[in-house]
Design a protein around this motif. Structure first.
Motif, PDB file in Angstrom:
ATOM      1  N   GLN A  93      27.180  92.064  27.765  1.00  0.00           N
ATOM      2  CA  GLN A  93      26.013  91.742  28.590  1.00  0.00           C
ATOM      3  C   GLN A  93      24.810  91.455  27.686  1.00  0.00           C
ATOM      4  N   ILE A  94      24.084  90.391  28.007  1.00  0.00           N
ATOM      5  CA  ILE A  94      22.902  90.015  27.236  1.00  0.00           C
ATOM      6  C   ILE A  94      21.675  90.050  28.145  1.00  0.00           C
ATOM      7  N   GLU A  95      20.654  90.786  27.736  1.00  0.00           N
ATOM      8  CA  GLU A  95      19.394  90.826  28.486  1.00  0.00           C
ATOM      9  C   GLU A  95      18.295  90.165  27.652  1.00  0.00           C
ATOM     10  N   PHE A  96      17.850  89.006  28.119  1.00  0.00           N
ATOM     11  CA  PHE A  96      16.765  88.294  27.452  1.00  0.00           C
ATOM     12  C   PHE A  96      15.408  88.814  27.920  1.00  0.00           C
ATOM     13  N   LEU A  97      14.420  88.664  27.055  1.00  0.00           N
ATOM     14  CA  LEU A  97      13.070  89.090  27.382  1.00  0.00           C
ATOM     15  C   LEU A  97      12.084  88.025  26.932  1.00  0.00           C
ATOM     16  N   ASN A  98      11.185  87.647  27.825  1.00  0.00           N
ATOM     17  CA  ASN A  98      10.211  86.599  27.516  1.00  0.00           C
ATOM     18  C   ASN A  98       8.936  86.849  28.310  1.00  0.00           C
ATOM     19  N   TYR A  99       7.847  87.181  27.613  1.00  0.00           N
ATOM     20  CA  TYR A  99       6.607  87.540  28.290  1.00  0.00           C
ATOM     21  C   TYR A  99       5.797  86.336  28.758  1.00  0.00           C
ATOM     22  N   LYS A 293      -3.203  93.581  37.843  1.00  0.00           N
ATOM     23  CA  LYS A 293      -2.718  92.659  38.871  1.00  0.00           C
ATOM     24  C   LYS A 293      -1.668  91.704  38.306  1.00  0.00           C
ATOM     25  N   ASP A 294      -1.411  91.800  37.003  1.00  0.00           N
ATOM     26  CA  ASP A 294      -0.529  90.845  36.333  1.00  0.00           C
ATOM     27  C   ASP A 294       0.918  91.321  36.400  1.00  0.00           C
ATOM     28  N   THR A 295       1.640  90.821  37.391  1.00  0.00           N
ATOM     29  CA  THR A 295       3.063  91.117  37.549  1.00  0.00           C
ATOM     30  C   THR A 295       3.837  89.836  37.296  1.00  0.00           C
ATOM     31  N   ARG A 296       4.893  89.915  36.488  1.00  0.00           N
ATOM     32  CA  ARG A 296       5.635  88.695  36.168  1.00  0.00           C
ATOM     33  C   ARG A 296       7.107  88.980  35.892  1.00  0.00           C
ATOM     34  N   LYS A 297       7.903  87.953  36.069  1.00  0.00           N
ATOM     35  CA  LYS A 297       9.320  88.036  35.731  1.00  0.00           C
ATOM     36  C   LYS A 297       9.460  87.803  34.237  1.00  0.00           C
ATOM     37  N   VAL A 298      10.109  88.750  33.551  1.00  0.00           N
ATOM     38  CA  VAL A 298      10.193  88.659  32.091  1.00  0.00           C
ATOM     39  C   VAL A 298      11.622  88.698  31.563  1.00  0.00           C
ATOM     40  N   SER A 299      12.580  89.018  32.425  1.00  0.00           N
ATOM     41  CA  SER A 299      13.935  89.231  31.910  1.00  0.00           C
ATOM     42  C   SER A 299      14.979  88.526  32.769  1.00  0.00           C
ATOM     43  N   GLU A 300      16.018  88.033  32.088  1.00  0.00           N
ATOM     44  CA  GLU A 300      17.186  87.457  32.757  1.00  0.00           C
ATOM     45  C   GLU A 300      18.423  87.966  32.023  1.00  0.00           C
ATOM     46  N   SER A 301      19.518  88.134  32.765  1.00  0.00           N
ATOM     47  CA  SER A 301      20.731  88.712  32.181  1.00  0.00           C
ATOM     48  C   SER A 301      21.933  87.793  32.342  1.00  0.00           C
ATOM     49  N   TYR A 302      22.788  87.836  31.318  1.00  0.00           N
ATOM     50  CA  TYR A 302      24.050  87.090  31.333  1.00  0.00           C
ATOM     51  C   TYR A 302      25.178  88.050  30.991  1.00  0.00           C
ATOM     52  N   ILE A 303      26.378  87.702  31.442  1.00  0.00           N
ATOM     53  CA  ILE A 303      27.502  88.577  31.172  1.00  0.00           C
ATOM     54  C   ILE A 303      28.782  87.761  30.987  1.00  0.00           C
ATOM     55  N   PHE A 304      29.597  88.190  30.034  1.00  0.00           N
ATOM     56  CA  PHE A 304      30.951  87.670  29.849  1.00  0.00           C
ATOM     57  C   PHE A 304      31.895  88.822  30.160  1.00  0.00           C
ATOM     58  N   VAL A 305      32.718  88.669  31.192  1.00  0.00           N
ATOM     59  CA  VAL A 305      33.638  89.732  31.611  1.00  0.00           C
ATOM     60  C   VAL A 305      35.023  89.418  31.080  1.00  0.00           C
ATOM     61  N   GLN A 306      35.527  90.314  30.257  1.00  0.00           N
ATOM     62  CA  GLN A 306      36.838  90.102  29.648  1.00  0.00           C
ATOM     63  C   GLN A 306      37.962  90.623  30.559  1.00  0.00           C
ATOM     64  N   LYS A 307      37.670  91.689  31.299  1.00  0.00           N
ATOM     65  CA  LYS A 307      38.690  92.282  32.169  1.00  0.00           C
ATOM     66  C   LYS A 307      38.140  92.370  33.597  1.00  0.00           C
ATOM     67  N   PRO A 308      38.200  91.272  34.339  1.00  0.00           N
ATOM     68  CA  PRO A 308      37.559  91.197  35.663  1.00  0.00           C
ATOM     69  C   PRO A 308      38.037  92.256  36.656  1.00  0.00           C
ATOM     70  N   PHE A 309      39.329  92.559  36.667  1.00  0.00           N
ATOM     71  CA  PHE A 309      39.856  93.490  37.661  1.00  0.00           C
ATOM     72  C   PHE A 309      39.278  94.894  37.463  1.00  0.00           C
ATOM     73  N   VAL A 310      39.348  95.392  36.238  1.00  0.00           N
ATOM     74  CA  VAL A 310      38.808  96.727  35.948  1.00  0.00           C
ATOM     75  C   VAL A 310      37.300  96.741  36.156  1.00  0.00           C
ATOM     76  N   PHE A 311      36.651  95.644  35.782  1.00  0.00           N
ATOM     77  CA  PHE A 311      35.197  95.524  35.960  1.00  0.00           C
ATOM     78  C   PHE A 311      34.822  95.689  37.433  1.00  0.00           C
ATOM     79  N   LYS A 312      35.562  95.028  38.326  1.00  0.00           N
ATOM     80  CA  LYS A 312      35.276  95.115  39.758  1.00  0.00           C
ATOM     81  C   LYS A 312      35.477  96.529  40.279  1.00  0.00           C
ATOM     82  N   ILE A 313      36.532  97.201  39.791  1.00  0.00           N
ATOM     83  CA  ILE A 313      36.779  98.583  40.219  1.00  0.00           C
ATOM     84  C   ILE A 313      35.611  99.486  39.823  1.00  0.00           C
TER      85      ILE A 313
END
Length: 333
Positions: A93-99, A293-313
């Motif tokens: 999982q990758i979490e990017f950050l950008n102010y 008052k300064d609220t902003r979106k700063v992060s987006e996440s990406y994921i590579f799932v190697q074992k989808p079945f176990v991940f879902k469980i």
């Protein structure tokens, strides 16, 4: 009703976030938050236990503007996928950050990575203060209730001190944390974790608020050259101290410290998603919103799932666990 956004010129460039520093991986290993830490092309990757013998890989606080992302996308992807397979991790999982608040719709044009996450360490939205403003401007930017409570705490003789990271002071903070988690129904960390955080994160500071000789609130911050982060907090549940508004003065003193040392941005780290009325962070957001008052979106996440079945469980098990937590919280109320 959607919350309005207020933009400022506060942005950061050419900074390595706290989660990508050597201090961070030393703290992770000492506190056993991570089993291992790897580096690929300057990127720090944490291997964390999810449950029993299942592990995930996490890259936290990555600045997408760093040049290696544009220059080595395919190589970077190949190495990450190979590491995931070699360590038998369920995912990476990758979490990017950008102010800048100007997030791209997608950082990668690679099929391997999709939008998503298993667990968020950096919330999508945060509140910030632009520290290029004067103290007077920052105060004027606050809600009236925020300014009032800062003045009230001063009148009530609350004193805020930056204290040494001694066992005694850390235990004072931890005792407040036990009160806070019991009162507000969330899970904190262990005493050892907070001790390791303050020991290994060289840019961390512990601030305590006193009513005479009694510690009534405590905050843990990281103060970097360009970025100050309000990381952990705790306050007393005793009624005789709750109306002294110590957390407001403590927050204001931390803002002044950040400004004095030359930080460009003061990050409150986590606020509720604006359009979710019943977001679990709503009460925290209300407190933080009194300072800016300064609220902003700063992060987006990406994921590579190697074992989808176990991940879902595991996702289903996590959902069930969270469901019972919410039920317990409602019963407690």
């Amino acid at each position: 009703m959607k919350k309005a956004y207020v933009k400022s010129n506060a942005t950061l460039t050419k900074i390595i976030m706290i989660w990508q520093t050597t201090d961070w991986w030393k703290m992770l290993l000492a506190s056993k938050q991570a089993k291992s830490v790897f580096r690929i092309g300057g990127i720090q990757i944490e291997k964390r236990c999810l449950w029993l013998w299942f592990f995930g890989l996490f890259i936290i606080g990555l600045d997408y503007k760093r040049p290696w992302i544009d220059n080595n996308l395919q190589e970077l992807e190949d190495q990450m996928v190979e590491l995931c397979k070699r360590e038998r991790a369920l995912f990476i999982q990758i979490e990017f950050l950008n102010y800048s608040g100007n997030l791209k719709t997608k950082y990668f044009d690679l099929d391997t990575l999709d939008f998503g996450y298993y667990k968020k360490f950096i919330n999508q939205y945060t509140a910030i203060i632009d520290l290029s403003k004067t103290e007077e401007e920052i105060l004027m930017w606050m809600k009236p209730k925020g300014r009032y409570n800062i003045k009230l705490a001063t009148k009530k003789w609350i004193i805020v001190k930056e204290v040494e990271k001694t066992n005694e002071n850390i235990e004072s903070y931890y005792n407040l944390m036990l009160e806070t988690t019991s009162r507000d129904n969330f899970s904190g960390n262990t005493l050892k974790y907070y001790s390791d955080f303050l020991k290994y994160i060289s840019e961390s500071k512990l601030l305590l608020a006193y009513s005479w000789d009694t510690v009534v609130a405590g905050w843990i911050f990281t103060f970097r050259k360009k970025l100050a982060i309000y990381y952990y907090w705790a306050s007393t549940s005793k009624k005789e101290f709750r109306n002294l508004m110590a957390p407001y003065l403590l927050q204001w003193e931390a803002i002044k410290i950040a400004k004095k040392q030359g930080s460009k941005i003061y990050d409150f780290l986590w606020v509720a998603t604006p359009w979710e009325e019943n977001h679990p962070l709503k009460w925290v957001t209300d407190f933080k919103g009194k300072f800016t008052k300064d609220t902003r979106k700063v992060s987006e996440s990406y994921i590579f799932v190697q074992k989808p079945f176990v991940f879902k469980i595991l996702r289903v098990l996590a959902s069930i666990k969270n469901f019972f937590k919410r039920i317990k919280h409602k019963i407690k109320k």
